[in-house]
Write an enzyme that holds these catalytic residues in place. Structure first.
Site, PDB file in Angstrom:
ATOM      1  N   HIS A 138      44.977  40.454  24.621  1.00 31.31           N
ATOM      2  CA  HIS A 138      45.573  39.121  24.666  1.00 31.31           C
ATOM      3  C   HIS A 138      47.095  39.262  24.700  1.00 31.31           C
ATOM      4  O   HIS A 138      47.655  40.049  23.936  1.00 31.31           O
ATOM      5  CB  HIS A 138      45.128  38.320  23.422  1.00 31.31           C
ATOM      6  CG  HIS A 138      45.628  36.915  23.454  1.00 31.31           C
ATOM      7  ND1 HIS A 138      45.089  35.952  24.272  1.00 31.31           N
ATOM      8  CD2 HIS A 138      46.657  36.323  22.790  1.00 31.31           C
ATOM      9  CE1 HIS A 138      45.751  34.821  24.104  1.00 31.31           C
ATOM     10  NE2 HIS A 138      46.710  35.010  23.212  1.00 31.31           N
TER      11      HIS A 138
ATOM     12  N   ASN B 256      44.724  45.363  34.206  1.00 39.06           N
ATOM     13  CA  ASN B 256      44.313  46.117  33.009  1.00 39.06           C
ATOM     14  C   ASN B 256      43.144  47.044  33.334  1.00 39.06           C
ATOM     15  O   ASN B 256      43.113  48.192  32.883  1.00 39.06           O
ATOM     16  CB  ASN B 256      43.970  45.173  31.852  1.00 39.06           C
ATOM     17  CG  ASN B 256      45.209  44.745  31.097  1.00 39.06           C
ATOM     18  OD1 ASN B 256      45.791  45.538  30.359  1.00 39.06           O
ATOM     19  ND2 ASN B 256      45.642  43.507  31.303  1.00 39.06           N
TER      20      ASN B 256
ATOM     21  N   ASN C   9      38.963  43.005  23.612  1.00 38.61           N
ATOM     22  CA  ASN C   9      39.719  42.094  24.479  1.00 38.61           C
ATOM     23  C   ASN C   9      41.195  42.420  24.351  1.00 38.61           C
ATOM     24  O   ASN C   9      41.620  42.978  23.338  1.00 38.61           O
ATOM     25  CB  ASN C   9      39.467  40.645  24.058  1.00 38.61           C
ATOM     26  CG  ASN C   9      40.156  39.646  24.968  1.00 38.61           C
ATOM     27  OD1 ASN C   9      40.209  39.833  26.188  1.00 38.61           O
ATOM     28  ND2 ASN C   9      40.729  38.596  24.385  1.00 38.61           N
TER      29      ASN C   9
ATOM     30  N   GLY D 149      43.030  42.054  37.689  1.00 44.53           N
ATOM     31  CA  GLY D 149      42.454  43.351  37.326  1.00 44.53           C
ATOM     32  C   GLY D 149      43.452  44.467  37.085  1.00 44.53           C
ATOM     33  O   GLY D 149      43.116  45.650  37.202  1.00 44.53           O
TER      34      GLY D 149
ATOM     35  N   GLN E 122      53.152  46.806  28.406  1.00 45.05           N
ATOM     36  CA  GLN E 122      52.626  47.267  27.114  1.00 45.05           C
ATOM     37  C   GLN E 122      51.104  47.145  27.066  1.00 45.05           C
ATOM     38  O   GLN E 122      50.420  47.981  26.478  1.00 45.05           O
ATOM     39  CB  GLN E 122      53.253  46.474  25.961  1.00 45.05           C
ATOM     40  CG  GLN E 122      54.741  46.701  25.832  1.00 45.05           C
ATOM     41  CD  GLN E 122      55.071  48.178  25.689  1.00 45.05           C
ATOM     42  OE1 GLN E 122      54.489  48.875  24.861  1.00 45.05           O
ATOM     43  NE2 GLN E 122      55.993  48.658  26.505  1.00 45.05           N
ATOM     44  N   GLU E 123      50.574  46.090  27.710  1.00 44.42           N
ATOM     45  CA  GLU E 123      49.114  45.950  27.772  1.00 44.42           C
ATOM     46  C   GLU E 123      48.501  47.195  28.410  1.00 44.42           C
ATOM     47  O   GLU E 123      47.505  47.738  27.928  1.00 44.42           O
ATOM     48  CB  GLU E 123      48.719  44.715  28.595  1.00 44.42           C
ATOM     49  CG  GLU E 123      49.151  43.400  27.988  1.00 44.42           C
ATOM     50  CD  GLU E 123      48.615  42.204  28.772  1.00 44.42           C
ATOM     51  OE1 GLU E 123      47.514  42.290  29.344  1.00 44.42           O
ATOM     52  OE2 GLU E 123      49.302  41.170  28.800  1.00 44.42           O
TER      53      GLU E 123
ATOM     54  N   MET F 201      37.975  35.184  32.110  1.00 43.32           N
ATOM     55  CA  MET F 201      38.328  33.811  31.774  1.00 43.32           C
ATOM     56  C   MET F 201      37.107  32.964  31.410  1.00 43.32           C
ATOM     57  O   MET F 201      36.945  31.852  31.903  1.00 43.32           O
ATOM     58  CB  MET F 201      39.087  33.169  32.959  1.00 43.32           C
ATOM     59  CG  MET F 201      40.332  33.927  33.357  1.00 43.32           C
ATOM     60  SD  MET F 201      41.490  34.131  31.993  1.00 43.32           S
ATOM     61  CE  MET F 201      42.154  32.477  31.923  1.00 43.32           C
ATOM     62  N   ARG F 202      36.268  33.501  30.560  1.00 44.22           N
ATOM     63  CA  ARG F 202      35.136  32.722  30.052  1.00 44.22           C
ATOM     64  C   ARG F 202      35.005  32.995  28.571  1.00 44.22           C
ATOM     65  O   ARG F 202      35.258  34.111  28.120  1.00 44.22           O
ATOM     66  CB  ARG F 202      33.817  33.177  30.696  1.00 44.22           C
ATOM     67  CG  ARG F 202      33.503  32.547  31.997  1.00 44.22           C
ATOM     68  CD  ARG F 202      32.187  33.088  32.509  1.00 44.22           C
ATOM     69  NE  ARG F 202      31.027  32.441  31.888  1.00 44.22           N
ATOM     70  CZ  ARG F 202      30.474  31.322  32.329  1.00 44.22           C
ATOM     71  NH1 ARG F 202      30.945  30.737  33.401  1.00 44.22           N
ATOM     72  NH2 ARG F 202      29.420  30.812  31.724  1.00 44.22           N
ATOM     73  N   ILE F 203      34.577  31.956  27.854  1.00 39.96           N
ATOM     74  CA  ILE F 203      34.311  32.163  26.434  1.00 39.96           C
ATOM     75  C   ILE F 203      32.945  32.826  26.327  1.00 39.96           C
ATOM     76  O   ILE F 203      31.980  32.362  26.943  1.00 39.96           O
ATOM     77  CB  ILE F 203      34.348  30.812  25.693  1.00 39.96           C
ATOM     78  CG1 ILE F 203      35.790  30.278  25.732  1.00 39.96           C
ATOM     79  CG2 ILE F 203      33.847  30.956  24.257  1.00 39.96           C
ATOM     80  CD1 ILE F 203      35.979  28.929  25.122  1.00 39.96           C
TER      81      ILE F 203
HETATM   82  C1  GRF Z   1      46.442  39.765  30.850  1.00 34.35           C
HETATM   83  O1  GRF Z   1      47.693  39.218  30.550  1.00 34.35           O
HETATM   84  C2  GRF Z   1      45.576  39.800  29.616  1.00 34.35           C
HETATM   85  O2  GRF Z   1      46.298  39.973  28.441  1.00 34.35           O
HETATM   86  C3  GRF Z   1      44.942  38.435  29.626  1.00 34.35           C
HETATM   87  O3  GRF Z   1      44.709  38.155  30.972  1.00 34.35           O
HETATM   88  C4  GRF Z   1      45.632  38.886  31.787  1.00 34.35           C
HETATM   89  C5  GRF Z   1      44.800  39.694  32.728  1.00 34.35           C
HETATM   90  O4  GRF Z   1      45.572  40.389  33.668  1.00 34.35           O
HETATM   91  N1  GRF Z   1      43.746  38.422  28.803  1.00 34.35           N
HETATM   92  P1  GRF Z   1      44.875  41.435  34.632  1.00 34.35           P
HETATM   93  O5  GRF Z   1      43.757  40.692  35.352  1.00 34.35           O
HETATM   94  O6  GRF Z   1      44.361  42.565  33.793  1.00 34.35           O
HETATM   95  O7  GRF Z   1      45.950  41.864  35.568  1.00 34.35           O
END
Ligand code: GRF
Length: 214
Positions: A115, A16, A113, A14, A179-180, A96-98
């Site tokens: 990535h 992000n 999303n 979590g 960067q995310e 982590m689900r489609i």
């Molecule tokens: C991140 O690297 C994101 O790009 C990917 O899953 C990871 C999630 O990290 N989709 P967090 O749970 O936000 O720390």
């Protein structure tokens, strides 16, 4: 202007989600988190949300295995929760689900999303490891709209990150993650300001007030 209501879907750490919540608290985002949903009871992101007084909800995929289409039944339940919390924009943050067409159609053009690669390179799992194995010199991260193909939707923002000699998946991931945390809140703010205009695969960022008002 009405503040955008976010519904965050996550499965793990979590960070992000936290970066988005921090941007909200700093007053940089015209949005609030209406609900954090997880398909994993033990998700650290869920605990973080609850500790900050946000509404955190765990939905157990196992409760839907008896349904004719378990994935769709689960997504129907997700949509119900999102709708009940009047969510405007759905944020996948390490979810982590489609997602099935049930969710995609209910929130058409309103699901983002992040990535950890420069899409369309290295979609799917372990993107940072894939980048290292391919030997690319530059990787990065992508915020995109979610469509039915995994990691295939129109790109909103990307940030490039150099791959250094001797990088491991962990060191590269950490550099990409910084960067995310920068571009995800930025993409949400552009959406909140009505500055994203999509046409097919192209997402144009509107720069002037005149463009936005058009
Ligand atoms: C991140 O690297 C994101 O790009 C990917 O899953 C990871 C999630 O990290 N989709 P967090 O749970 O936000 O720390």
């Amino acid at each position: 202007m009405k503040s955008l209501r976010l519904g965050v879907l996550l499965s793990g750490r979590g960070s992000n989600f936290q970066a988005i919540q921090d941007a909200i608290e700093r007053g940089e985002l015209g949005a609030s988190i209406a609900v954090v949903l997880s398909n994993k009871k033990e998700a650290q992101g869920l605990a973080r949300a609850e500790a900050q007084g946000l509404t955190g909800i765990f939905l157990d995929p196992k409760d839907y295995v008896g349904d004719a289409c378990p994935r769709e039944a689960f997504d129907r339940a997700i949509v119900q929760v999102l709708t009940a919390h009047a969510v405007d924009l759905v944020i996948l943050a390490g979810y982590m689900r489609i997602v099935t067409p049930i969710l995609i159609q209910a929130y058409q053009g309103r699901i983002m999303n992040i990535h950890p690669s420069l899409l369309p390179s290295f979609p799917g799992l372990h993107a940072q490891q894939q980048a290292l194995e391919w030997g690319v010199k530059i990787s990065g991260c992508t915020v995109h709209l979610v469509t039915e193909g995994v990691d295939e939707g129109p790109i909103i923002i990307q940030s490039a990150v150099p791959v250094n000699e001797g990088d491991s998946a962990e060191t590269l991931s950490a550099r990409i993650l910084e960067q995310e945390h920068r571009i995800y809140p930025e993409a949400i703010q552009l959406y909140a300001q009505g500055r994203l205009q999509g046409q097919g695969r192209q997402v144009q960022i509107l720069h002037t007030q005149e463009q936005v008002g058009r």
